[in-house]
Design an enzyme around this catalytic site. Structure first.
Site, PDB file in Angstrom:
ATOM      1  N   ILE A   1      -3.880  -9.046 -10.703  1.00 18.62           N
ATOM      2  CA  ILE A   1      -2.958  -8.009 -10.236  1.00 18.62           C
ATOM      3  C   ILE A   1      -3.676  -6.710  -9.882  1.00 18.62           C
ATOM      4  CG2 ILE A   1      -0.887  -6.692 -10.858  1.00 18.62           C
ATOM      5  CD1 ILE A   1      -0.489  -9.707 -10.290  1.00 18.62           C
TER       6      ILE A   1
ATOM      7  N   ARG B   1       1.165   1.625 -26.381  1.00 22.41           N
ATOM      8  CA  ARG B   1       0.802   2.047 -25.022  1.00 22.41           C
ATOM      9  C   ARG B   1       1.475   3.365 -24.670  1.00 22.41           C
ATOM     10  NH1 ARG B   1      -1.383   1.765 -20.314  1.00 22.41           N
ATOM     11  NH2 ARG B   1      -0.239   1.674 -18.341  1.00 22.41           N
TER      12      ARG B   1
ATOM     13  N   GLU C   1       6.308 -10.493 -12.870  1.00 28.03           N
ATOM     14  CA  GLU C   1       6.171 -10.840 -14.280  1.00 28.03           C
ATOM     15  C   GLU C   1       7.207 -11.902 -14.616  1.00 28.03           C
ATOM     16  OE1 GLU C   1       7.434 -10.757 -18.418  1.00 28.03           O
ATOM     17  OE2 GLU C   1       8.621 -10.001 -16.752  1.00 28.03           O
TER      18      GLU C   1
ATOM     19  N   HIS D   1       0.478  -8.819 -21.957  1.00 33.18           N
ATOM     20  CA  HIS D   1       0.804  -7.867 -23.018  1.00 33.18           C
ATOM     21  C   HIS D   1       0.548  -8.448 -24.401  1.00 33.18           C
ATOM     22  CE1 HIS D   1       3.327  -6.701 -19.513  1.00 33.18           C
ATOM     23  NE2 HIS D   1       2.812  -5.531 -19.806  1.00 33.18           N
TER      24      HIS D   1
END
EC number: 2.1.1.14
Length: 774
Positions: free
Chosen positions: A446, A530, A680, A709
């Site tokens: 990506i 994050r 996704e 993730h």
């Protein structure tokens, strides 16, 4: 002249940033996950942060401090554990902190990388904050199993604070989840049917809160701002009859107006209502008129979602009649939780004096709330202070360097033709096939690769002047060369340069465009540990020179394979920055589209044949009321198309979207007319592809085949299964193979292991399907 009121205006906020001014929570979480600290050390960091934040709230003069807003991952996941509602694959008895991390990440501390799948993650309404989606089945039970809320209330009370806990309401909790058993859904199961069982758990929660001496609870029902199905809207009355107790309830709404549900809201068994007049100022008068006499009205006047200084002078003028009407029934608050704001403006020592006067971060917003309340109470010093506080905003309104004639001229020249490619996709696809020569099931990533400590240190040294430009460029080129070499070794088909020079996909562009203001410590939580540091749009946006061309051109010189140019799209830059409040979001998006259009032209001229324009935020920008969404989608699509339309037919335009639910926007996604879209999908087991299948999406698509993730490494067999699932819904000749998202947060070891399995899976299926075709 305003006279001093005899009735005190109560002040509070809906929540406070939990990460810490120096991101202390983030670093402690990640140390714990790596096994570098014990759980007690992580817990100590959390306690220290909470106590600091309560002290800040108390010192600012707020009447309540808010407890229950702290979360180790996100507040919806915290609510799931509070309710004892944990997916069976993670449920090993009584839930603890490791259980929470397993639900959110797939694992807690470092392990073999073979943990159970994390729960799905999605955006919190139309923000850049995320939550872990609750999973519902018909036999689910709820019981109060996780003491964090009660422990933190006791902790705050022990410090001498007047505590107002916050709790996600039962209807919003159910709405934000999803049914996970397709067979149950086919048999008629609807998660709303779990409400009676859920309410029993809420009764137990309120019993415990009462025992702790809690007077008021902020019960968040943000879904009341939505245009709800009738069954959901009708369920509120019974739900709040069932859970009423001797604890007073402040029904809390935000992100949009709730006047469309006002007839139902005013009949609920609650003691007050909070509304967001920053997002929806027009609802105020109707709600004041309809408010039951015994209720309080908490007015969310200070914007919790932006960094601009509140215009306290105008807010005072607007709210003075409300104060006169409601007296001590008026409360003043932040519009929503301040977790969407950076923590403390005082850390921004590098901003100019002029610029500093435009902004307020979370800590400063505390004082805005109390100063406004004091002014409404008739305090003459506070009224004067509100006037003085607003003066920098008045001066900015007439500043010549904010509105630029050259930009305004380009905006005025926008026509529908500017947003159209020269030829249709069916024709472009033939040109691109000839030009690019890609195999069946082309593999790519990506965009970003792991941001190692070396990369971060070199960027930091360059920014602080410790590394000169020549040495910095040499260092970054070394990382680019390393990324290209690794990709060639993995035998990926379309390469990327890895984005070593970029700290963040939006901030990087903001730093290289005129019209933005970057910060040093303007961090806000996105999910888990994050954090992102949104830039601030402060003026009209211009590009002085190409931004990405030299890095991409260098990467292309290292390989004979196709190299993707990597841009962040106009809607995402807008969505992941703090926007101006003096012009529309549409106008900001158009300004961004024009500068990105110029960048596409320059990349193309430099010999780059594939250009990706990322738009992961396009769905989250949707207004939360469906009736407002078409207008947004129209200008969002137009902005993307303006960016891409300078590309020649043989130049392949990619876009990327993540965490999106596509059903309601699939027509607009198709209208973007990107040659390839990557999305996704791995967490949802390719569920998202159903929207593309049902719509008969005409262009190429790359459904993500593993979840970046999670640190879990997908097996080749797992990826093969996902590709085969995708191929049942998308013609294989239009299918790409790629991860879900960028890889900057992963390390190289797990990245290469996962990509190796991904490439092997694609090659195995390529061989199988080409043999079958022969």
């Amino acid at each position: 002249m305003t006279t001093e009121s005899k009735t005190k205006t109560v002040t509070h906020i809906l929540g406070y940033p939990r990460v810490g001014a120096q991101r202390e929570l983030k670093f402690a979480q990640e140390k714990y996950w790596r096994g570098e600290i014990e759980q007690k050390e992580l817990l100590a960091v959390g306690s220290e942060l909470r106590q600091r934040h309560w002290k800040d709230q108390s010192a600012s003069g707020l009447d309540f401090v808010t407890a229950g807003d702290f979360a180790w991952y996100d507040h919806v996941l915290t609510t799931s554990l509070l309710l004892g509602h944990v997916p069976a694959r993670h449920n090993n008895g009584f839930p603890d902190l490791d259980t929470l991390f397993k639900v959110g990440r797939g694992q807690s501390q470092n392990s073999c990388g073979c943990g159970e799948a994390a729960s799905d993650m999605t955006k919190w309404f139309n923000t850049n904050y995320h939550y872990i989606v609750p999973e519902f089945s018909k036999n689910d039970k709820f019981n109060v199993s996780w003491s964090q809320l009660f422990d933190e209330i006791a902790e705050a009370q022990k410090q001498g604070h007047n505590v107002k806990p916050v709790l996600l309401g039962p209807l919003s909790y159910l709405w934000l989840g999803k049914e996970v058993n397709d067979e149950e859904v086919e048999q008629g199961f609807d998660r709303l049917s779990l409400l009676p069982r859920l309410l029993t758990a809420y009764q137990a929660i309120f019993s415990k809160l009462s025992a702790l001496g809690v007077e008021w609870v902020q019960i968040d029902e943000p879904i009341l701002a939505l245009e709800l199905p009738k069954a959901w809207a009708d369920s509120f009355k019974l739900a709040y009859q069932v859970i009423q107790s001797d604890v007073k309830l402040l029904l809390t709404t935000y992100f949009d107006g709730v006047e469309h549900h006002l007839d139902k809201i005013t009949k609920l068994a609650v003691n007050g209502l909070h509304i967001d007049v920053s997002a929806a100022p027009d609802q105020l008068d109707a709600i004041v008129s309809a408010l039951p006499k015994e209720w309080v009205l908490s007015v969310g006047a200070v914007n919790g979602r932006n960094v601009w200084r509140a215009d306290l002078e105008r807010l005072h003028e607007r709210l003075q009649p409300v104060k006169e009407a409601l007296g001590d029934k008026l409360w003043i608050a932040s519009s929503c939780s301040l977790l969407h704001s950076p923590v403390d403006l005082e850390q921004e020592t590098e901003l100019s004096k002029e610029t500093l006067q435009w902004f307020a971060f979370a800590k400063q917003k505390l004082r805005e709330v109390t100063l406004l309340a004091d002014a409404l109470d008739g305090n003459q010093n506070a009224i004067l202070a509100c006037h003085q506080y607003s003066q920098p905003l008045r001066e900015r309104e007439s500043a010549e360097h904010i509105n630029k004639p050259a930009v305004q001229q380009r905006l005025a020249a926008i026509t529908p033709a500017l947003a159209e490619r020269a030829e249709a996709y069916s024709v472009r696809a033939q040109h691109q096939a000839e030009k690019l020569g890609l195999p069946l099931l082309p593999t790519t990533t990506i965009g970003s690769f792991p941001q190692t400590s070396d990369i971060r240190q070199q960027r930091s040294a360059y920014r602080t002047g410790k590394l000169n430009e020549q040495d910095y460029v040499t260092a970054m080129k070394g990382h680019i060369a390393d990324a290209v070499e690794r990709q060639e070794r993995l035998d990926l088909d379309v390469l990327v340069h890895g984005e070593a020079e970029r700290n963040d996909m939006v901030e990087y562009f903001a730093e290289n465009l005129n019209g933005f203001q970057a910060t040093r410590f303007g961090w806000v939580q996105s999910y888990g540990s994050r954090c992102v540091k949104p830039a601030i749009v402060v003026a009209d946006i211009e590009r002085e020179a190409p931004i990405t061309v030299s890095w991409t051109q260098y990467a292309q010189s290292l390989t004979t394979k196709q190299m993707k140019g990597m841009l962040t799209g106009p809607v995402t830059i807008l969505g992941w920055t703090f926007p101006r409040e003096d012009i529309t979001r549409k106008e900001i998006a158009q300004q961004l589209a024009l500068v990105l259009r110029d960048e596409v032209s320059d990349l193309q001229q430099a010999g780059i044949n594939i250009i990706q324009i990322d738009e992961p935020a396009i769905r989250e920008g949707l207004p939360i009321k469906k009736s407002d969404q078409k207008a947004y989608l129209d200008w969002a699509v137009e902005a993307f198309k303006i960016s891409a339309a300078s590309a020649k037919s043989e130049t392949q335009i990619h876009t990327h979207m993540c965490y999106s639910e596509f059903n309601e926007i699939i027509e607009s996604v198709a209208a973007l007319d990107a040659d390839v879209i990557t999305i996704e999908t791995s967490r949802s087991n390719m569920e998202l592809l159903k929207a593309f299948e049902d719509f008969n999406y005409p262009n190429e698509i790359g459904p993500g085949v593993y979840d970046i993730h999670s640190p879990n490494i997908p097996s080749q067999e797992w990826i093969v299964d996902l590709i085969e699932t995708a191929a049942a819904r998308v013609p294989v000749e239009r299918l790409w193979v790629n991860p879900d998202c960028g890889l900057k947060t992963r390390n190289w070891k797990e990245t290469e292991a996962a990509l190796e399995n991904m490439v092997k899976a694609a090659k195995a299926l390529r061989k199988k399907w080409q043999s079958n075709a022969a």
